[in-house]
Design a protein around this motif. Sequence first.
Motif, PDB file in Angstrom:
ATOM      1  N   THR A  70     -36.406  -7.320 -53.891  1.00 36.87           N
ATOM      2  CA  THR A  70     -37.224  -8.165 -53.030  1.00 36.87           C
ATOM      3  C   THR A  70     -36.838  -9.615 -53.273  1.00 36.87           C
ATOM      4  O   THR A  70     -36.728 -10.038 -54.429  1.00 36.87           O
ATOM      5  N   VAL A  71     -36.638 -10.349 -52.187  1.00 34.24           N
ATOM      6  CA  VAL A  71     -36.361 -11.777 -52.312  1.00 34.24           C
ATOM      7  C   VAL A  71     -37.559 -12.538 -51.765  1.00 34.24           C
ATOM      8  O   VAL A  71     -38.105 -12.195 -50.708  1.00 34.24           O
ATOM      9  N   PHE A  72     -37.983 -13.547 -52.516  1.00 33.73           N
ATOM     10  CA  PHE A  72     -39.095 -14.407 -52.134  1.00 33.73           C
ATOM     11  C   PHE A  72     -38.558 -15.810 -51.907  1.00 33.73           C
ATOM     12  O   PHE A  72     -37.744 -16.303 -52.688  1.00 33.73           O
ATOM     13  N   LEU A  73     -39.045 -16.450 -50.846  1.00 35.97           N
ATOM     14  CA  LEU A  73     -38.612 -17.808 -50.536  1.00 35.97           C
ATOM     15  C   LEU A  73     -39.827 -18.725 -50.466  1.00 35.97           C
ATOM     16  O   LEU A  73     -40.774 -18.454 -49.740  1.00 35.97           O
ATOM     17  N   ASN A  74     -39.777 -19.812 -51.213  1.00 35.68           N
ATOM     18  CA  ASN A  74     -40.811 -20.849 -51.179  1.00 35.68           C
ATOM     19  C   ASN A  74     -40.146 -22.131 -50.690  1.00 35.68           C
ATOM     20  O   ASN A  74     -39.526 -22.861 -51.459  1.00 35.68           O
ATOM     21  N   LYS A  75     -40.252 -22.377 -49.383  1.00 32.63           N
ATOM     22  CA  LYS A  75     -39.536 -23.508 -48.785  1.00 32.63           C
ATOM     23  C   LYS A  75     -40.053 -24.844 -49.296  1.00 32.63           C
ATOM     24  O   LYS A  75     -39.280 -25.773 -49.485  1.00 32.63           O
ATOM     25  N   SER A  76     -41.355 -24.950 -49.484  1.00 28.47           N
ATOM     26  CA  SER A  76     -41.894 -26.240 -49.923  1.00 28.47           C
ATOM     27  C   SER A  76     -41.386 -26.606 -51.308  1.00 28.47           C
ATOM     28  O   SER A  76     -41.171 -27.775 -51.621  1.00 28.47           O
ATOM     29  N   ALA A  77     -41.173 -25.591 -52.144  1.00 29.13           N
ATOM     30  CA  ALA A  77     -40.658 -25.836 -53.496  1.00 29.13           C
ATOM     31  C   ALA A  77     -39.143 -25.769 -53.554  1.00 29.13           C
ATOM     32  O   ALA A  77     -38.561 -26.010 -54.611  1.00 29.13           O
ATOM     33  N   LYS A  78     -38.518 -25.405 -52.441  1.00 29.36           N
ATOM     34  CA  LYS A  78     -37.060 -25.195 -52.392  1.00 29.36           C
ATOM     35  C   LYS A  78     -36.630 -24.235 -53.510  1.00 29.36           C
ATOM     36  O   LYS A  78     -35.741 -24.535 -54.332  1.00 29.36           O
ATOM     37  N   HIS A  79     -37.261 -23.100 -53.515  1.00 27.64           N
ATOM     38  CA  HIS A  79     -37.078 -22.129 -54.593  1.00 27.64           C
ATOM     39  C   HIS A  79     -37.049 -20.722 -54.005  1.00 27.64           C
ATOM     40  O   HIS A  79     -37.825 -20.392 -53.106  1.00 27.64           O
ATOM     41  N   LEU A  80     -36.113 -19.918 -54.505  1.00 28.80           N
ATOM     42  CA  LEU A  80     -36.144 -18.503 -54.164  1.00 28.80           C
ATOM     43  C   LEU A  80     -35.954 -17.677 -55.419  1.00 28.80           C
ATOM     44  O   LEU A  80     -35.440 -18.172 -56.435  1.00 28.80           O
ATOM     45  N   SER A  81     -36.427 -16.452 -55.333  1.00 27.11           N
ATOM     46  CA  SER A  81     -36.298 -15.565 -56.477  1.00 27.11           C
ATOM     47  C   SER A  81     -35.959 -14.160 -55.998  1.00 27.11           C
ATOM     48  O   SER A  81     -36.284 -13.770 -54.870  1.00 27.11           O
ATOM     49  N   LEU A  82     -35.301 -13.436 -56.860  1.00 23.07           N
ATOM     50  CA  LEU A  82     -34.942 -12.038 -56.618  1.00 23.07           C
ATOM     51  C   LEU A  82     -35.670 -11.196 -57.655  1.00 23.07           C
ATOM     52  O   LEU A  82     -35.542 -11.446 -58.852  1.00 23.07           O
ATOM     53  N   HIS A  83     -36.442 -10.215 -57.176  1.00 25.78           N
ATOM     54  CA  HIS A  83     -37.149  -9.312 -58.059  1.00 25.78           C
ATOM     55  C   HIS A  83     -36.494  -7.940 -57.972  1.00 25.78           C
ATOM     56  O   HIS A  83     -36.251  -7.431 -56.852  1.00 25.78           O
ATOM     57  N   ILE A  84     -36.237  -7.348 -59.112  1.00 25.34           N
ATOM     58  CA  ILE A  84     -35.671  -5.999 -59.167  1.00 25.34           C
ATOM     59  C   ILE A  84     -36.674  -5.128 -59.924  1.00 25.34           C
ATOM     60  O   ILE A  84     -36.966  -5.387 -61.097  1.00 25.34           O
ATOM     61  N   VAL A  85     -37.208  -4.132 -59.201  1.00 26.33           N
ATOM     62  CA  VAL A  85     -38.206  -3.261 -59.819  1.00 26.33           C
ATOM     63  C   VAL A  85     -37.993  -1.801 -59.379  1.00 26.33           C
ATOM     64  O   VAL A  85     -37.978  -1.555 -58.163  1.00 26.33           O
ATOM     65  N   PRO A  86     -37.882  -0.834 -60.292  1.00 26.40           N
ATOM     66  CA  PRO A  86     -37.686  -1.053 -61.714  1.00 26.40           C
ATOM     67  C   PRO A  86     -36.228  -1.357 -62.030  1.00 26.40           C
ATOM     68  O   PRO A  86     -35.328  -0.907 -61.313  1.00 26.40           O
ATOM     69  N   SER A  87     -35.976  -2.096 -63.062  1.00 28.24           N
ATOM     70  CA  SER A  87     -34.601  -2.425 -63.440  1.00 28.24           C
ATOM     71  C   SER A  87     -33.913  -1.205 -64.047  1.00 28.24           C
ATOM     72  O   SER A  87     -34.548  -0.418 -64.764  1.00 28.24           O
ATOM     73  N   GLN A  88     -32.615  -1.070 -63.738  1.00 24.77           N
ATOM     74  CA  GLN A  88     -31.821   0.042 -64.255  1.00 24.77           C
ATOM     75  C   GLN A  88     -30.592  -0.508 -64.968  1.00 24.77           C
ATOM     76  O   GLN A  88     -30.102  -1.588 -64.613  1.00 24.77           O
ATOM     77  N   PRO A  89     -30.052   0.211 -65.950  1.00 23.04           N
ATOM     78  CA  PRO A  89     -28.854  -0.283 -66.655  1.00 23.04           C
ATOM     79  C   PRO A  89     -27.702  -0.629 -65.708  1.00 23.04           C
ATOM     80  O   PRO A  89     -26.952  -1.571 -65.950  1.00 23.04           O
ATOM     81  N   GLY A  90     -27.574   0.104 -64.597  1.00 26.02           N
ATOM     82  CA  GLY A  90     -26.523  -0.177 -63.622  1.00 26.02           C
ATOM     83  C   GLY A  90     -26.706  -1.491 -62.893  1.00 26.02           C
ATOM     84  O   GLY A  90     -25.793  -1.958 -62.197  1.00 26.02           O
ATOM     85  N   ASP A  91     -27.871  -2.104 -63.044  1.00 21.45           N
ATOM     86  CA  ASP A  91     -28.108  -3.417 -62.431  1.00 21.45           C
ATOM     87  C   ASP A  91     -27.486  -4.539 -63.265  1.00 21.45           C
ATOM     88  O   ASP A  91     -27.455  -5.693 -62.818  1.00 21.45           O
ATOM     89  N   SER A  92     -27.020  -4.227 -64.452  1.00 17.85           N
ATOM     90  CA  SER A  92     -26.408  -5.243 -65.320  1.00 17.85           C
ATOM     91  C   SER A  92     -25.167  -5.802 -64.640  1.00 17.85           C
ATOM     92  O   SER A  92     -24.207  -5.081 -64.349  1.00 17.85           O
ATOM     93  N   ALA A  93     -25.202  -7.090 -64.348  1.00 15.58           N
ATOM     94  CA  ALA A  93     -24.141  -7.757 -63.586  1.00 15.58           C
ATOM     95  C   ALA A  93     -24.478  -9.249 -63.545  1.00 15.58           C
ATOM     96  O   ALA A  93     -25.510  -9.678 -64.065  1.00 15.58           O
ATOM     97  N   VAL A  94     -23.617 -10.013 -62.917  1.00 12.01           N
ATOM     98  CA  VAL A  94     -23.914 -11.426 -62.650  1.00 12.01           C
ATOM     99  C   VAL A  94     -24.448 -11.538 -61.226  1.00 12.01           C
ATOM    100  O   VAL A  94     -23.863 -10.970 -60.297  1.00 12.01           O
ATOM    101  N   TYR A  95     -25.555 -12.222 -61.073  1.00  8.01           N
ATOM    102  CA  TYR A  95     -26.190 -12.392 -59.767  1.00  8.01           C
ATOM    103  C   TYR A  95     -26.047 -13.845 -59.312  1.00  8.01           C
ATOM    104  O   TYR A  95     -26.385 -14.777 -60.046  1.00  8.01           O
ATOM    105  N   PHE A  96     -25.544 -13.992 -58.088  1.00  7.33           N
ATOM    106  CA  PHE A  96     -25.388 -15.322 -57.491  1.00  7.33           C
ATOM    107  C   PHE A  96     -26.329 -15.463 -56.312  1.00  7.33           C
ATOM    108  O   PHE A  96     -26.425 -14.561 -55.481  1.00  7.33           O
ATOM    109  N   CYS A  97     -27.001 -16.595 -56.221  1.00 11.20           N
ATOM    110  CA  CYS A  97     -27.690 -16.905 -54.979  1.00 11.20           C
ATOM    111  C   CYS A  97     -26.802 -17.850 -54.170  1.00 11.20           C
ATOM    112  O   CYS A  97     -25.967 -18.574 -54.735  1.00 11.20           O
TER     113      CYS A  97
END
Lengths: 113, 114
Positions: free
Chosen positions: A63-90
């Motif tokens: 899930t990606v959340f965007l807060n335009k007023s704060a100029k901030h976004l976040s990526l939520h991964i639920v539930p996390s799995q070992p295969g998710d281990s990687a570098v994440y770029f926005c």
Amino acid sequence: DQQVKQNSPSLSVQEGRISILNCDYTNSMFDYFLWYKKYPAEGPTFLISISSIKDKNEDGRFTVFLNKSAKHLSLHIVPSQPGDSAVYFCAAGDLYNFNKFYFGSGTKLNVKP
Amino acid sequence: GAGVSQTPSNKVTEKGKYVELRCDPISGHTALYWYRQSLGQGPEFLIYFQGTGAADDSGLPNDRFFAVRPEGSVSTLKIQRTERGDSAVYLCASSLTGGNSPLHFGNGTRLTVT
């Protein structure tokens, strides 16, 4: 001058828990945002995107959340799995020039079994 | 189907030499991009093609860098008089139409200038 910033170079999370990756941007003209995942020796792989007309976009465990007023976004991964281990770029695209995407410096996620 | 293919995967060259890096995009993708990724950084935009024409080359660092896409498919990034600071991973990406359609990246060419 970096227009997209990922201030956490690394994150470690236990398998099954939530991973939250953060990204900040400075350019108010950015209208389209993407998250990419990268394994070593491979190119980045598209994960999920969001347009500025939305504040949330969901795709399975991601899930990606965007807060335009704060100029901030976040990526939520639920539930996390070992295969998710990687570098994440926005990445962010300009309202008038979607063809040039600006990338953050990445966050290395380690999901521990 | 086949993804974006980049050759060579690794290239070591001496300072001052000329190099060519090749990108074969996903079939049918009209938009093609070159990005450069230095160690510890995210990809940095170099140039964007729509069809055969370079629609935006504002990211090319100087006139030693040049890219072509003569038939609207394969693209070649050319670097003249290479410098040690050119060492990086050069990533090619394509997308179906450009605009806000997601980029599909190749595995990159790691260029090392000695």
